[in-house]
Write a protein that holds these residues in place. Structure first.
Motif, PDB file in Angstrom:
ATOM      1  N   GLU A 194       0.726  -1.092   0.116  1.00 53.16           N
ATOM      2  CA  GLU A 194      -0.065   0.027  -0.045  1.00 53.16           C
ATOM      3  C   GLU A 194       0.717   0.989   0.009  1.00 53.16           C
ATOM      4  OE1 GLU A 194      -3.965  -1.524   2.486  1.00 53.16           O
ATOM      5  OE2 GLU A 194      -2.132  -1.134   3.624  1.00 53.16           O
ATOM      6  N   ARG A 195       1.841   1.486   0.816  1.00 52.17           N
ATOM      7  CA  ARG A 195       2.963   2.337   0.938  1.00 52.17           C
ATOM      8  C   ARG A 195       3.680   2.750  -0.435  1.00 52.17           C
ATOM      9  NH1 ARG A 195       6.009   1.567   6.607  1.00 52.17           N
ATOM     10  NH2 ARG A 195       4.193   0.557   7.834  1.00 52.17           N
ATOM     11  N   THR A 196       3.830   1.358  -1.153  1.00 45.64           N
ATOM     12  CA  THR A 196       4.490   1.420  -2.385  1.00 45.64           C
ATOM     13  C   THR A 196       3.666   2.330  -3.471  1.00 45.64           C
ATOM     14  OG1 THR A 196       6.110  -0.232  -2.295  1.00 45.64           O
ATOM     15  CG2 THR A 196       5.611   0.233  -4.274  1.00 45.64           C
ATOM     16  N   ALA A 197       2.268   1.555  -3.622  1.00 51.05           N
ATOM     17  CA  ALA A 197       1.233   2.153  -4.516  1.00 51.05           C
ATOM     18  C   ALA A 197       1.126   3.570  -4.285  1.00 51.05           C
ATOM     19  CB  ALA A 197       0.085   1.374  -4.278  1.00 51.05           C
ATOM     20  N   GLY A 198       1.231   4.005  -3.029  1.00 55.49           N
ATOM     21  CA  GLY A 198       0.644   5.492  -2.899  1.00 55.49           C
ATOM     22  C   GLY A 198       2.028   6.155  -3.250  1.00 55.49           C
ATOM     23  N   SER A 199       3.457   5.669  -3.071  1.00 62.56           N
ATOM     24  CA  SER A 199       4.324   6.669  -3.386  1.00 62.56           C
ATOM     25  C   SER A 199       4.678   6.925  -5.007  1.00 62.56           C
ATOM     26  CB  SER A 199       5.720   5.853  -2.910  1.00 62.56           C
ATOM     27  OG  SER A 199       5.853   4.589  -3.828  1.00 62.56           O
ATOM     28  N   GLY A 200       3.867   6.103  -5.803  1.00 63.14           N
ATOM     29  CA  GLY A 200       4.182   6.160  -7.004  1.00 63.14           C
ATOM     30  C   GLY A 200       3.051   7.393  -7.629  1.00 63.14           C
ATOM     31  N   ARG A 201       2.353   7.813  -6.552  1.00 66.06           N
ATOM     32  CA  ARG A 201       1.484   8.870  -6.940  1.00 66.06           C
ATOM     33  C   ARG A 201       2.015  10.302  -6.273  1.00 66.06           C
ATOM     34  NH1 ARG A 201      -2.994   5.489  -4.231  1.00 66.06           N
ATOM     35  NH2 ARG A 201      -2.953   3.277  -5.470  1.00 66.06           N
ATOM     36  N   LEU A 202       2.774  10.120  -5.498  1.00 71.13           N
ATOM     37  CA  LEU A 202       3.241  11.489  -4.742  1.00 71.13           C
ATOM     38  C   LEU A 202       3.708  12.804  -5.770  1.00 71.13           C
ATOM     39  CD1 LEU A 202       4.718  10.118  -1.463  1.00 71.13           C
ATOM     40  CD2 LEU A 202       2.622  11.214  -1.804  1.00 71.13           C
ATOM     41  N   PHE A 203       4.692  12.458  -6.476  1.00 68.16           N
ATOM     42  CA  PHE A 203       5.458  13.322  -7.136  1.00 68.16           C
ATOM     43  C   PHE A 203       5.459  13.135  -8.720  1.00 68.16           C
ATOM     44  CE2 PHE A 203       7.804  12.938  -3.265  1.00 68.16           C
ATOM     45  CZ  PHE A 203       7.446  14.108  -2.552  1.00 68.16           C
ATOM     46  N   GLN A 204       4.557  12.477  -9.380  1.00 66.99           N
ATOM     47  CA  GLN A 204       4.273  12.353 -10.724  1.00 66.99           C
ATOM     48  C   GLN A 204       2.874  13.172 -11.102  1.00 66.99           C
ATOM     49  OE1 GLN A 204       5.099   8.825 -12.933  1.00 66.99           O
ATOM     50  NE2 GLN A 204       6.284   7.886 -11.277  1.00 66.99           N
ATOM     51  N   PRO A 205       3.174  14.485 -11.697  1.00 63.97           N
ATOM     52  CA  PRO A 205       2.004  15.154 -12.148  1.00 63.97           C
ATOM     53  C   PRO A 205       0.844  14.310 -12.928  1.00 63.97           C
ATOM     54  CG  PRO A 205       4.039  15.879 -13.599  1.00 63.97           C
ATOM     55  CD  PRO A 205       4.325  14.581 -12.528  1.00 63.97           C
ATOM     56  N   GLU A 206      -0.333  14.887 -12.864  1.00 65.54           N
ATOM     57  CA  GLU A 206      -1.471  14.517 -13.483  1.00 65.54           C
ATOM     58  C   GLU A 206      -1.677  15.311 -14.887  1.00 65.54           C
ATOM     59  OE1 GLU A 206      -5.025  13.438 -11.663  1.00 65.54           O
ATOM     60  OE2 GLU A 206      -4.044  12.736  -9.831  1.00 65.54           O
ATOM     61  N   SER A 207      -1.138  16.630 -14.856  1.00 59.64           N
ATOM     62  CA  SER A 207      -1.234  17.307 -15.942  1.00 59.64           C
ATOM     63  C   SER A 207       0.018  17.757 -16.660  1.00 59.64           C
ATOM     64  CB  SER A 207      -2.207  18.673 -15.729  1.00 59.64           C
ATOM     65  OG  SER A 207      -1.396  19.290 -14.593  1.00 59.64           O
ATOM     66  N   SER A 208      -0.225  18.333 -17.878  1.00 59.53           N
ATOM     67  CA  SER A 208       1.206  18.622 -18.497  1.00 59.53           C
ATOM     68  C   SER A 208       1.513  19.995 -17.707  1.00 59.53           C
ATOM     69  CB  SER A 208       0.999  18.697 -20.040  1.00 59.53           C
ATOM     70  OG  SER A 208      -0.364  19.601 -20.611  1.00 59.53           O
ATOM     71  N   PHE A 209       0.657  20.768 -17.603  1.00 57.59           N
ATOM     72  CA  PHE A 209       0.811  22.103 -16.895  1.00 57.59           C
ATOM     73  C   PHE A 209       1.887  21.952 -15.846  1.00 57.59           C
ATOM     74  CE2 PHE A 209       0.064  25.604 -13.974  1.00 57.59           C
ATOM     75  CZ  PHE A 209       0.416  26.691 -14.837  1.00 57.59           C
ATOM     76  N   THR A 210       1.297  21.211 -14.954  1.00 59.88           N
ATOM     77  CA  THR A 210       1.833  20.982 -13.721  1.00 59.88           C
ATOM     78  C   THR A 210       3.529  20.207 -13.711  1.00 59.88           C
ATOM     79  OG1 THR A 210      -0.139  20.269 -12.465  1.00 59.88           O
ATOM     80  CG2 THR A 210       1.936  19.406 -11.396  1.00 59.88           C
ATOM     81  N   ALA A 211       3.342  19.367 -14.807  1.00 60.57           N
ATOM     82  CA  ALA A 211       4.713  18.867 -15.119  1.00 60.57           C
ATOM     83  C   ALA A 211       5.666  19.991 -15.772  1.00 60.57           C
ATOM     84  CB  ALA A 211       4.845  17.816 -16.474  1.00 60.57           C
ATOM     85  N   ALA A 212       5.022  20.894 -16.496  1.00 57.12           N
ATOM     86  CA  ALA A 212       5.862  22.091 -17.021  1.00 57.12           C
ATOM     87  C   ALA A 212       6.468  22.974 -16.073  1.00 57.12           C
ATOM     88  CB  ALA A 212       5.167  23.002 -17.976  1.00 57.12           C
ATOM     89  N   VAL A 213       5.533  23.326 -14.903  1.00 60.17           N
ATOM     90  CA  VAL A 213       5.883  23.866 -13.975  1.00 60.17           C
ATOM     91  C   VAL A 213       7.233  23.303 -12.896  1.00 60.17           C
ATOM     92  CG1 VAL A 213       5.152  25.010 -11.661  1.00 60.17           C
ATOM     93  CG2 VAL A 213       3.734  25.169 -13.559  1.00 60.17           C
ATOM     94  N   MET A 214       6.940  22.001 -12.855  1.00 61.11           N
ATOM     95  CA  MET A 214       8.111  21.240 -12.267  1.00 61.11           C
ATOM     96  C   MET A 214       9.351  21.296 -12.937  1.00 61.11           C
ATOM     97  SD  MET A 214       5.549  17.891 -10.743  1.00 61.11           S
ATOM     98  CE  MET A 214       7.075  17.368  -9.849  1.00 61.11           C
ATOM     99  N   ARG A 215       9.271  21.331 -14.192  1.00 62.66           N
ATOM    100  CA  ARG A 215      10.539  21.482 -14.858  1.00 62.66           C
ATOM    101  C   ARG A 215      11.154  22.653 -14.621  1.00 62.66           C
ATOM    102  NH1 ARG A 215       8.059  17.687 -18.746  1.00 62.66           N
ATOM    103  NH2 ARG A 215       7.139  19.776 -19.751  1.00 62.66           N
ATOM    104  N   LEU A 216      10.559  23.853 -14.684  1.00 60.99           N
ATOM    105  CA  LEU A 216      10.975  25.049 -14.615  1.00 60.99           C
ATOM    106  C   LEU A 216      11.500  25.150 -13.470  1.00 60.99           C
ATOM    107  CD1 LEU A 216      11.255  27.777 -16.225  1.00 60.99           C
ATOM    108  CD2 LEU A 216       8.937  28.365 -14.783  1.00 60.99           C
ATOM    109  N   VAL A 217      10.931  24.813 -12.187  1.00 62.44           N
ATOM    110  CA  VAL A 217      11.391  24.942 -10.981  1.00 62.44           C
ATOM    111  C   VAL A 217      12.835  24.269 -10.444  1.00 62.44           C
ATOM    112  CG1 VAL A 217      11.039  24.261  -8.398  1.00 62.44           C
ATOM    113  CG2 VAL A 217       9.286  25.380  -9.974  1.00 62.44           C
ATOM    114  N   SER A 218      12.954  23.111 -11.527  1.00 65.63           N
ATOM    115  CA  SER A 218      13.845  22.006 -11.537  1.00 65.63           C
ATOM    116  C   SER A 218      14.999  22.706 -11.980  1.00 65.63           C
ATOM    117  CB  SER A 218      13.731  20.741 -11.929  1.00 65.63           C
ATOM    118  OG  SER A 218      12.557  20.189 -11.060  1.00 65.63           O
TER     119      SER A 218
END
Length: 216
Positions: A168-192
């Protein structure tokens, strides 16, 4: 390429640019559905475990990013993965580094262990692979993130997360930092970007381990 444990497909989209064919497997159904929405038909996505792959399916490269530490019997998992690797093919892994730093965050997200270089080398050679390279990454951002994550995990574990099993912990961890939208992904790339620049200035440092090995 075969990606084992693709999560929501955040890295899988990059693999598509480097391979003619990518098969990605993800046992957690919730993450699998998001990956389908993100990647469409560009990847052959399957909601299965690696053990369910046909023995006839072999690949030039097998990848697993932040997966091996979630598996209790890591050597057995590696042996299963390389059954799908062609002779001369490569296994590419990323895992958390430094076994002495195993902490609250690792416990919360279902890590059985962290890895040292020597341990990883012995593990890969033990299953019949030739080590090409083992290096560290995630400097300096990893150190700041680890401090924050451990603080969050300490509170979360007190609230009952410790009652969940490792699956259960492993399944949850896969959802923590992978964005659901392309906009969120783009923001994360910029911040990185600043962290990426610092990493390039100080290579082979950090709290993550990347290993590349070949099946001769």
């Amino acid at each position: 390429m075969l990606e084992v444990g693709c999560g929501r497909g955040a890295f899988t989209g990059r693999l598509v640019r480097r391979a003619k064919r990518v098969v990605a497997i993800e046992p957690d159904h919730q993450s699998f559905v998001i990956a389908q929405q993100q990647l469409g038909s560009s990847v052959q996505l399957r909601n299965i475990e690696c053990s369910e792959l046909s023995s006839s399916e072999c690949f030039d490269t097998v990848c697993a990013f932040e997966v091996l530490e979630h598996i209790e019997h890591d050597r057995a998992a590696l042996e299963d993965w390389i059954e799908h690797l062609r002779p001369g093919g490569h296994l590419v892994l990323s895992v958390p580094a430094d076994s002495k730093r195993l902490g609250d965050w690792d416990e919360m997200v279902g890590h059985y262990r962290r890895y040292d270089r020597k341990e990883m080398k012995n593990l890969l050679e033990g299953v019949g692979l030739r080590v090409v390279d083992i290096s560290q990454y995630n400097f300096p951002a990893g150190y700041f993130l680890e401090t924050a994550r451990n603080l969050i995990a300490r509170r979360t574990l007190r609230k009952g997360a410790a009652d969940k099993n490792f699956a259960e912990r492993t399944a949850g961890s896969g959802r923590l930092f992978q964005p659901e939208s392309s906009f969120t992904a783009a923001v994360m790339r910029l911040v990185s970007l600043p962290a990426i620049a610092l990493q390039r200035a100080f290579p082979d440092r950090g709290l993550g381990l990347i290993a590349i090995a070949q099946l001769d």
